[in-house]
Motif scaffolding. Structure first.
Motif, PDB file in Angstrom:
ATOM      1  N   ALA A  32      72.466 -39.731  48.778  1.00 60.67           N
ATOM      2  CA  ALA A  32      72.783 -38.331  48.488  1.00 60.67           C
ATOM      3  C   ALA A  32      73.283 -38.142  47.072  1.00 60.67           C
ATOM      4  O   ALA A  32      73.709 -37.059  46.724  1.00 60.67           O
ATOM      5  N   ASP A  33      73.268 -39.258  46.270  1.00 62.11           N
ATOM      6  CA  ASP A  33      73.807 -39.129  44.913  1.00 62.11           C
ATOM      7  C   ASP A  33      73.168 -37.929  44.209  1.00 62.11           C
ATOM      8  O   ASP A  33      73.802 -36.917  44.152  1.00 62.11           O
ATOM      9  N   ASN A  34      71.996 -38.038  43.705  1.00 60.56           N
ATOM     10  CA  ASN A  34      71.266 -36.886  43.148  1.00 60.56           C
ATOM     11  C   ASN A  34      72.179 -35.727  42.753  1.00 60.56           C
ATOM     12  O   ASN A  34      71.946 -34.578  43.091  1.00 60.56           O
ATOM     13  N   GLY A  48      72.491 -25.696  21.437  1.00 60.30           N
ATOM     14  CA  GLY A  48      71.429 -26.596  21.006  1.00 60.30           C
ATOM     15  C   GLY A  48      71.848 -28.030  20.771  1.00 60.30           C
ATOM     16  O   GLY A  48      71.002 -28.884  20.447  1.00 60.30           O
ATOM     17  N   LYS A  49      73.136 -28.349  20.941  1.00 60.94           N
ATOM     18  CA  LYS A  49      73.605 -29.711  20.687  1.00 60.94           C
ATOM     19  C   LYS A  49      73.322 -30.632  21.885  1.00 60.94           C
ATOM     20  O   LYS A  49      73.199 -30.192  23.025  1.00 60.94           O
ATOM     21  N   THR A  50      73.239 -31.925  21.604  1.00 61.20           N
ATOM     22  CA  THR A  50      73.046 -32.935  22.634  1.00 61.20           C
ATOM     23  C   THR A  50      74.390 -33.302  23.255  1.00 61.20           C
ATOM     24  O   THR A  50      75.402 -33.398  22.558  1.00 61.20           O
ATOM     25  N   VAL A  51      74.375 -33.534  24.581  1.00 59.26           N
ATOM     26  CA  VAL A  51      75.566 -33.987  25.290  1.00 59.26           C
ATOM     27  C   VAL A  51      75.218 -35.293  25.995  1.00 59.26           C
ATOM     28  O   VAL A  51      74.186 -35.388  26.675  1.00 59.26           O
ATOM     29  N   ASN A  52      76.068 -36.299  25.844  1.00 57.78           N
ATOM     30  CA  ASN A  52      75.855 -37.601  26.486  1.00 57.78           C
ATOM     31  C   ASN A  52      76.865 -37.821  27.604  1.00 57.78           C
ATOM     32  O   ASN A  52      78.033 -37.443  27.478  1.00 57.78           O
ATOM     33  N   ALA A  53      76.407 -38.446  28.687  1.00 56.93           N
ATOM     34  CA  ALA A  53      77.290 -38.819  29.793  1.00 56.93           C
ATOM     35  C   ALA A  53      77.276 -40.333  29.931  1.00 56.93           C
ATOM     36  O   ALA A  53      76.223 -40.941  30.184  1.00 56.93           O
ATOM     37  N   ALA A 132      74.298 -44.118  26.797  1.00 54.62           N
ATOM     38  CA  ALA A 132      74.532 -42.992  27.691  1.00 54.62           C
ATOM     39  C   ALA A 132      73.652 -43.118  28.926  1.00 54.62           C
ATOM     40  O   ALA A 132      72.451 -43.401  28.821  1.00 54.62           O
ATOM     41  N   GLY A 133      74.270 -42.915  30.093  1.00 51.98           N
ATOM     42  CA  GLY A 133      73.493 -42.962  31.311  1.00 51.98           C
ATOM     43  C   GLY A 133      72.624 -41.747  31.503  1.00 51.98           C
ATOM     44  O   GLY A 133      71.611 -41.798  32.206  1.00 51.98           O
ATOM     45  N   ALA A 134      72.994 -40.652  30.855  1.00 54.95           N
ATOM     46  CA  ALA A 134      72.208 -39.417  30.959  1.00 54.95           C
ATOM     47  C   ALA A 134      72.478 -38.562  29.733  1.00 54.95           C
ATOM     48  O   ALA A 134      73.541 -38.645  29.105  1.00 54.95           O
ATOM     49  N   THR A 135      71.492 -37.750  29.371  1.00 54.78           N
ATOM     50  CA  THR A 135      71.583 -36.879  28.200  1.00 54.78           C
ATOM     51  C   THR A 135      71.096 -35.486  28.581  1.00 54.78           C
ATOM     52  O   THR A 135      70.127 -35.342  29.321  1.00 54.78           O
ATOM     53  N   ASN A 152      70.952 -33.577  35.748  1.00 56.27           N
ATOM     54  CA  ASN A 152      70.407 -33.624  37.099  1.00 56.27           C
ATOM     55  C   ASN A 152      70.211 -35.072  37.550  1.00 56.27           C
ATOM     56  O   ASN A 152      70.086 -35.990  36.730  1.00 56.27           O
ATOM     57  N   ASN A 153      70.185 -35.270  38.863  1.00 56.48           N
ATOM     58  CA  ASN A 153      69.913 -36.585  39.462  1.00 56.48           C
ATOM     59  C   ASN A 153      70.885 -37.661  38.985  1.00 56.48           C
ATOM     60  O   ASN A 153      70.503 -38.808  38.749  1.00 56.48           O
ATOM     61  N   LEU A 154      72.147 -37.281  38.841  1.00 57.29           N
ATOM     62  CA  LEU A 154      73.171 -38.245  38.440  1.00 57.29           C
ATOM     63  C   LEU A 154      73.611 -39.072  39.632  1.00 57.29           C
ATOM     64  O   LEU A 154      73.706 -38.581  40.766  1.00 57.29           O
ATOM     65  N   ASP A 155      73.913 -40.354  39.374  1.00 55.77           N
ATOM     66  CA  ASP A 155      74.604 -41.164  40.368  1.00 55.77           C
ATOM     67  C   ASP A 155      76.059 -40.727  40.422  1.00 55.77           C
ATOM     68  O   ASP A 155      76.621 -40.272  39.419  1.00 55.77           O
ATOM     69  N   TYR A 156      76.669 -40.901  41.605  1.00 47.77           N
ATOM     70  CA  TYR A 156      78.098 -40.649  41.692  1.00 47.77           C
ATOM     71  C   TYR A 156      78.823 -41.629  40.776  1.00 47.77           C
ATOM     72  O   TYR A 156      78.443 -42.788  40.623  1.00 47.77           O
ATOM     73  N   GLY A 157      79.887 -41.132  40.152  1.00 41.18           N
ATOM     74  CA  GLY A 157      80.635 -41.997  39.268  1.00 41.18           C
ATOM     75  C   GLY A 157      81.675 -41.228  38.477  1.00 41.18           C
ATOM     76  O   GLY A 157      81.861 -40.017  38.644  1.00 41.18           O
ATOM     77  N   TYR A 158      82.355 -41.963  37.612  1.00 42.25           N
ATOM     78  CA  TYR A 158      83.374 -41.397  36.727  1.00 42.25           C
ATOM     79  C   TYR A 158      82.802 -41.473  35.318  1.00 42.25           C
ATOM     80  O   TYR A 158      82.513 -42.562  34.806  1.00 42.25           O
ATOM     81  N   TYR A 159      82.641 -40.311  34.675  1.00 43.46           N
ATOM     82  CA  TYR A 159      81.877 -40.221  33.429  1.00 43.46           C
ATOM     83  C   TYR A 159      82.752 -39.776  32.254  1.00 43.46           C
ATOM     84  O   TYR A 159      83.672 -38.962  32.407  1.00 43.46           O
ATOM     85  N   VAL A 160      82.409 -40.326  31.104  1.00 45.95           N
ATOM     86  CA  VAL A 160      82.908 -39.809  29.824  1.00 45.95           C
ATOM     87  C   VAL A 160      81.785 -38.950  29.258  1.00 45.95           C
ATOM     88  O   VAL A 160      80.691 -39.453  28.973  1.00 45.95           O
ATOM     89  N   VAL A 161      82.048 -37.668  29.123  1.00 40.30           N
ATOM     90  CA  VAL A 161      81.030 -36.727  28.647  1.00 40.30           C
ATOM     91  C   VAL A 161      81.426 -36.262  27.250  1.00 40.30           C
ATOM     92  O   VAL A 161      82.541 -35.739  27.050  1.00 40.30           O
ATOM     93  N   ALA A 162      80.546 -36.456  26.270  1.00 34.10           N
ATOM     94  CA  ALA A 162      80.893 -36.147  24.883  1.00 34.10           C
ATOM     95  C   ALA A 162      79.675 -35.646  24.125  1.00 34.10           C
ATOM     96  O   ALA A 162      78.544 -36.066  24.382  1.00 34.10           O
TER      97      ALA A 162
END
Length: 533
Positions: A32-34, A48-53, A132-135, A152-162
């Motif tokens: 059910a992660d998604n 328009g800026k990029t965000v990394n997780a 980054a695990g996702a952008t 979208n479609n992120l695994d459950y977890g604790y993220y640093v988003v910057a």
């Protein structure tokens, strides 16, 4: 024996069933992660800026969603093992997961903010090899006042988003979001700020403003103010002031580059280099040298560039003014050595003008007779006459145009002469009160008995596409009550023609009459004398 074996198999089956259920529960949670993570901001600078997780911990969630357990990812183990955090000691390969869990779970307030800052910097430092695990990308348009980026479609977890490059000037500030994604929909705010610049202008020591007025030839002082960012995540850092001058400005010199709270100004060619404006871009660049090494200790302090420029003969008169725009070019990605550019900060310099329409007759309209050859001077109230350069001589169909002369310019004059159509335009004036004096009237006409007082009052607090509102008012006695409004900036100036003064005797006619009578009398006498002879 058979009974015992049955019990053992039954127990084993029960245990297998329990583990099977547990595995099913975990599998269900993982399946059910998604998850969807939406980060948002009201700050248009992020559009328009990029965000990394960056996933620091993976997470498993119980079937009812009430329990969450975290496991430190391998890539983040060196962060906890090698970092010096208060309250985190004795970390080994064997206990790093438990130590990291225990440490982060207890963080609150300023300690949590400081941790987020360090985690963001560490993740973005190239040598740490964390990807980054996702952008995602921030939307270019706001919805309900917010700019959003969706993972979208992120695994459950604790993220640093910057946002790469989004380092607050204050090194203790929060410029990364720490978020636990343990449900299918999670929302968070984008943290941090991007480098900005604030441009101001001043004339003759007046207050720094976003807009000002000046006359052609005036020297203006511009200040560009930014904030030194935290550059911890970078090996080197690009930080350049870029200022595009309008065609109506001639660059003078960079007079100083200073860091707030530091007594000594920075040194040209050592701390920074200057590239002076050239056509066609007319862009001034002040590039900081070895910025991280020299200025990281001053993160959070203001850095101010000051330079001068002169309003020149190409200046736009009225309208939307002479627009000048400054930006900061800065490092925006520690992993790629890329650069970004800040939102522009704009100032406008306005200069104004008005028209004199010289005519004669009792009625001022299009049919009135216009007069050529009238001569004027224009001076600031209680000042000396202004020097002008003739731009257009004028004709029966074209206005004469005079602009304020620059210092040291040749071919100047203080005498302004009306052309055949009677209209002369004065350009390149700043706000203020002026005295318009007719020094010579056209032949056959009487010179004005008094000078004319003129007040120029231009205002604009709008955008760089908003025309200035200019009020030209005047009076005919050079007083301080400017009660007459110059429609469309045109001041009608009337001359009255001279008249032939009346005579009182007509002596010349009498003399000719007497002479005529004498001639006739003499002729008669001469005729009579011949007859009597």
């Amino acid at each position: 024996m058979k009974s015992l074996m049955k019990k053992v198999f039954a127990a084993a089956a029960a245990i297998a069933t329990v583990f099977g259920l547990a595995a099913t529960t975990v599998a269900t949670a993982n399946a059910a992660d998604n998850a969807t993570l939406t980060v948002s901001t009201t700050d248009a600078k992020f559009a328009g800026k990029t965000v990394n997780a960056y996933k620091m911990f993976s997470a498993t969630v119980s079937g009812d969603g009430k329990a969450v357990s975290y496991t430190l990812t391998d890539g983040w183990k060196p962060f906890f093992k090698n970092s010096t955090f208060d309250g985190l000691t004795g970390v080994t390969d064997e206990n790093v997961n438990d130590q990291a869990n225990a440490y982060v779970s207890k963080l609150t307030g300023d300690d949590l903010v400081a941790f987020a800052t360090k985690a963001s910097n560490w993740a973005q430092t190239k040598t740490n090899n964390v990807t980054a695990g996702a952008t995602a990308r921030v939307s270019n348009n706001a919805t309900d006042g917010k700019y959003t980026a969706t993972f979208n479609n992120l695994d459950y977890g604790y993220y640093v988003v910057a946002v790469p490059g989004a380092t607050l000037a204050n090194a203790n500030g929060l410029y990364a979001t720490l978020v636990s994604v343990h449900s299918t929909q999670t929302d968070a705010d984008i943290k941090g700020d991007l480098p900005t610049v604030d441009k101001k202008v001043q004339v003759n020591g007046t207050d720094k403003k976003n807009a000002t007025d000046a006359k052609i030839g005036d020297t203006l002082t511009f200040t560009l103010t930014s904030t030194i960012p935290d550059m911890s995540a970078y090996d080197t850092y690009t930080f350049n002031f870029k200022d595009t001058l309008s065609k109506g400005l001639t660059f003078g010199q960079v007079t100083s580059v200073k860091v707030e709270g530091v007594d000594d100004p920075l040194t040209v060619d050592t701390d920074y280099t200057v590239t002076t404006p050239t056509a066609p871009n007319n862009t001034l660049t002040v590039a900081m040298n070895d910025f991280k090494t020299k200025q990281q200790a001053n993160a959070g302090k203001k850095i101010i560039v000051t330079y001068t420029a002169t309003l020149n003969e190409k200046a736009v008169v009225g309208g939307a003014g002479n627009v000048n725009s400054a930006t900061i070019q800065y490092s925006n990605n520690p992993s790629t050595d890329g650069t970004g550019e800040s939102e522009p900060s704009k100032v406008r310099v306005f200069t104004y003008g008005f028209t004199v329409d010289k005519y004669t007759g009792d009625k001022y309209d299009e049919g009135a007779t216009r007069l050529a050859g009238a001569e004027f001077t224009l001076a600031p109230k209680s000042g000396t006459a202004i020097s002008f350069v003739q731009v257009t001589a004028g004709s029966e169909t074209e206005n004469a145009v005079y602009r304020v002369a620059k210092a040291g310019e040749t071919g100047t004059t203080t005498t302004i002469t009306t052309p055949a159509n009677g209209k002369v335009v004065f350009q390149g004036l700043k706000n203020g009160e002026y005295t318009l004096t007719e020094t010579k009237a056209p032949a056959g006409y009487n010179k004005l008995a008094s000078a004319i007082g003129v007040k120029v009052d231009g205002q604009n607090n709008g955008t760089d596409t908003t025309p200035a509102t200019v009020a030209i008012n005047y009076n005919n006695d050079n007083g301080s009550d400017y009660s007459q409004e110059a429609s469309n900036g045109v001041i009608p100036v009337q001359n009255k023609s001279g008249v032939t003064l009346p005579s009182t005797g007509g002596m010349g006619t009498i003399a000719f009459t007497v002479i005529g009578v004498l001639v006739i009398a003499l002729g008669v006498a001469w005729t009579l004398k011949r007859k009597n002879a």
